[in-house]
Design an enzyme around this catalytic site. Structure first.
Site, PDB file in Angstrom:
ATOM      1  N   LEU A  88      10.242  -7.834   1.332  1.00 41.60           N
ATOM      2  CA  LEU A  88       9.119  -8.077   0.417  1.00 41.60           C
ATOM      3  C   LEU A  88       7.875  -8.592   1.140  1.00 41.60           C
ATOM      4  CD1 LEU A  88      10.972  -9.535  -2.726  1.00 41.60           C
ATOM      5  CD2 LEU A  88      10.119  -7.230  -2.388  1.00 41.60           C
ATOM      6  N   CYS A 135      15.719  -8.467  -5.805  1.00 39.26           N
ATOM      7  CA  CYS A 135      15.714  -7.970  -4.434  1.00 39.26           C
ATOM      8  C   CYS A 135      16.871  -8.609  -3.672  1.00 39.26           C
ATOM      9  CB  CYS A 135      14.397  -8.282  -3.732  1.00 39.26           C
ATOM     10  SG  CYS A 135      14.368  -7.595  -2.069  1.00 39.26           S
ATOM     11  N   GLY A 174      16.695   4.653  -9.780  1.00 42.94           N
ATOM     12  CA  GLY A 174      17.797   4.622  -8.809  1.00 42.94           C
ATOM     13  C   GLY A 174      18.367   6.002  -8.556  1.00 42.94           C
ATOM     14  N   GLY A 175      17.990   6.569  -7.408  1.00 42.96           N
ATOM     15  CA  GLY A 175      18.583   7.830  -6.984  1.00 42.96           C
ATOM     16  C   GLY A 175      18.105   9.052  -7.734  1.00 42.96           C
ATOM     17  N   GLY A 181      11.350   6.882  -6.858  1.00 45.71           N
ATOM     18  CA  GLY A 181      11.245   6.419  -5.478  1.00 45.71           C
ATOM     19  C   GLY A 181      11.813   7.456  -4.538  1.00 45.71           C
TER      20      GLY A 181
HETATM   21  C1  LIG Z   1      11.389   0.626   1.254  1.00 53.37           C
HETATM   22  C2  LIG Z   1      11.637   0.089  -0.119  1.00 53.37           C
HETATM   23  C3  LIG Z   1      10.867  -0.960  -0.586  1.00 53.37           C
HETATM   24  C4  LIG Z   1      11.088  -1.487  -1.875  1.00 53.37           C
HETATM   25  N1  LIG Z   1      10.304  -2.512  -2.314  1.00 53.37           N
HETATM   26  C5  LIG Z   1      10.499  -3.008  -3.582  1.00 53.37           C
HETATM   27  C6  LIG Z   1       9.660  -4.030  -4.096  1.00 53.37           C
HETATM   28  O1  LIG Z   1       8.706  -4.499  -3.464  1.00 53.37           O
HETATM   29  N2  LIG Z   1       9.925  -4.510  -5.344  1.00 53.37           N
HETATM   30  C7  LIG Z   1      10.946  -4.002  -6.122  1.00 53.37           C
HETATM   31  O2  LIG Z   1      11.121  -4.463  -7.270  1.00 53.37           O
HETATM   32  N3  LIG Z   1      11.728  -2.993  -5.663  1.00 53.37           N
HETATM   33  C8  LIG Z   1      11.530  -2.490  -4.428  1.00 53.37           C
HETATM   34  N4  LIG Z   1      12.329  -1.467  -3.972  1.00 53.37           N
HETATM   35  C9  LIG Z   1      13.372  -0.920  -4.868  1.00 53.37           C
HETATM   36  C10 LIG Z   1      12.867   0.317  -5.618  1.00 53.37           C
HETATM   37  O3  LIG Z   1      11.776   0.003  -6.467  1.00 53.37           O
HETATM   38  C11 LIG Z   1      13.999   0.934  -6.482  1.00 53.37           C
HETATM   39  O4  LIG Z   1      14.377   0.004  -7.492  1.00 53.37           O
HETATM   40  C12 LIG Z   1      15.234   1.298  -5.677  1.00 53.37           C
HETATM   41  O5  LIG Z   1      14.893   1.758  -4.397  1.00 53.37           O
HETATM   42  C13 LIG Z   1      16.072   2.351  -6.396  1.00 53.37           C
HETATM   43  O6  LIG Z   1      15.335   3.541  -6.610  1.00 53.37           O
HETATM   44  P1  LIG Z   1      15.421   4.801  -5.610  1.00 53.37           P
HETATM   45  O7  LIG Z   1      16.888   5.093  -5.379  1.00 53.37           O
HETATM   46  O8  LIG Z   1      14.721   5.924  -6.305  1.00 53.37           O
HETATM   47  O9  LIG Z   1      14.751   4.401  -4.356  1.00 53.37           O
HETATM   48  C14 LIG Z   1      12.119  -0.926  -2.700  1.00 53.37           C
HETATM   49  C15 LIG Z   1      12.887   0.147  -2.214  1.00 53.37           C
HETATM   50  C16 LIG Z   1      12.651   0.662  -0.956  1.00 53.37           C
HETATM   51  C17 LIG Z   1      13.483   1.831  -0.467  1.00 53.37           C
END
Ligand SMILES: Cc1cc2nc3c(=O)[nH]c(=O)nc-3n(C[C@H](O)[C@H](O)[C@H](O)COP(=O)(O)O)c2cc1C
Length: 306
Positions: free
Chosen positions: A72, A129, A244-245, A266
């Site tokens: 973070l 987190c 998520g995913g 994401g």
């Molecule tokens: C590099 C990276 C940085 C992230 N930074 C944050 C963040 O600052 N705050 C937060 O709530 N989630 C953060 N996440 C989590 C994502 O918002 C998301 O909840 C999680 O990656 C699942 O989604 P995804 O599988 O599509 O990536 C981060 C994820 C990644 C991979």
């Protein structure tokens, strides 16, 4: 065919929302996602003070997704206002969610209070987190009572809608969401990364991430995230930003049927770059046409009805 979503009174032209941490550091990069078809965006989580985060390497890919321990990093809430102003200037029509956290509840409340003054449509409380050392010792969303206390404290000072971002790393995610709902949350964002996990550099003979462990996201997280959204949908009445995913349109439709009203995007950005937003909305539209749906809300929670 209606793909727009009224979420907590805010109009999203389509259900895709950039997830926090992805391209969310500058207003210009967030606005660029809108230009490429995203319905809305979420900013990177901000604390009160500037945070350096963990040293590199902080983000690794593996065949099932991503593992990260960014820690973070960020410029701190007071330094970030100009990014929200810039976003508003470049994308005046599309909602932006401001993500906040704190080392303790007092800091969280203060950061949320400042964020509310910024030109954001709603706040996301990052209680989940897995890879930061804060004074609370573990993520707030790992404990029902801590979730209740922190939500209540923020609700007292914030009038804009708030979404509580929960963790998949709990045995009782429905209960955690219920605590947030009972204390005034308007929505749930589900989920953050799972784990922590670890990868090993076999030549160096040590964990590859400098922090050793990190949160797992992407394809490996998808079935867990879908189950979490499904459980939360059963447990609460407030709407869900399902995250998520999600890599493609099919994943997005599964998430809608599990109970998500909005879709946190994401992984799909990593897999397909910024064309992922149009790809996902086109696929949803095509599916709705084929299956005889006229409004996207008809898909939400459908997996619970059969
Ligand atoms: C590099 C990276 C940085 C992230 N930074 C944050 C963040 O600052 N705050 C937060 O709530 N989630 C953060 N996440 C989590 C994502 O918002 C998301 O909840 C999680 O990656 C699942 O989604 P995804 O599988 O599509 O990536 C981060 C994820 C990644 C991979």
């Amino acid at each position: 065919m209606n793909l727009s979503v009224n979420f907590c009174g805010i109009n999203f032209p389509n259900p895709t929302v950039v997830a926090s941490g992805y391209l969310g550091v500058t207003g210009a990069s967030l606005a660029n996602c809108i230009k490429h078809g995203s319905g809305g965006v979420t900013g990177k989580t901000l604390f009160m003070d500037e945070r350096p985060g963990h040293p590199n390497p902080t983000i690794l890919t593996f065949p099932g997704g991503i593992i990260n321990a960014v820690g973070l990093s960020g410029e701190g809430i007071k330094n970030a206002k100009h990014e929200f102003d810039k976003y508003r200037e470049l994308a005046p029509e599309n909602p932006v969610i401001g993500s906040v956290a704190g080392k303790n509840i007092d800091e969280l409340v203060e950061v949320a209070r400042i964020m509310e003054e910024y030109p954001v449509d709603m706040l996301e409380l990052n209680f989940s987190c897995p890879n930061v050392d804060d004074e609370m010792g573990r993520p707030i969303a790992c404990d029902p009572q801590m979730t209740a206390n922190a939500t209540r404290a923020v609700r007292k000072v914030v009038k804009k809608p708030i979404s509580v971002k929960v963790s998949p790393n709990v045995p009782n995610i429905g209960l955690i969401a219920q605590q947030a709902e009972a204390e005034g949350a308007d929505a749930i964002t589900a989920v953050n990364t799972m784990g922590p996990g670890m990868l090993i550099d076999i030549k160096m003979r040590r964990p590859t991430l400098s922090n050793k462990v990190g949160g797992v996201s992407g394809q490996a997280l998808k079935p867990i995230a879908i189950r979490c959204v499904y459980d939360i949908y059963k447990a609460v009445k407030i709407p869900i930003i399902a995250t998520g995913g999600i890599i493609n349109g099919r994943d997005a439709i599964e998430m809608l049927m599990a109970g998500g009203s909005l879709l946190g995007i994401g992984s799909a950005i990593v897999a397909h770059d910024l064309k992922c937003f149009d790809m996902i909305t086109d696929k949803i539209r095509e599916f709705m046409q084929e299956e005889g749906f006229s409004d996207i809300s008809e898909l939400v929670g459908l997996a619970h009805k059969s």
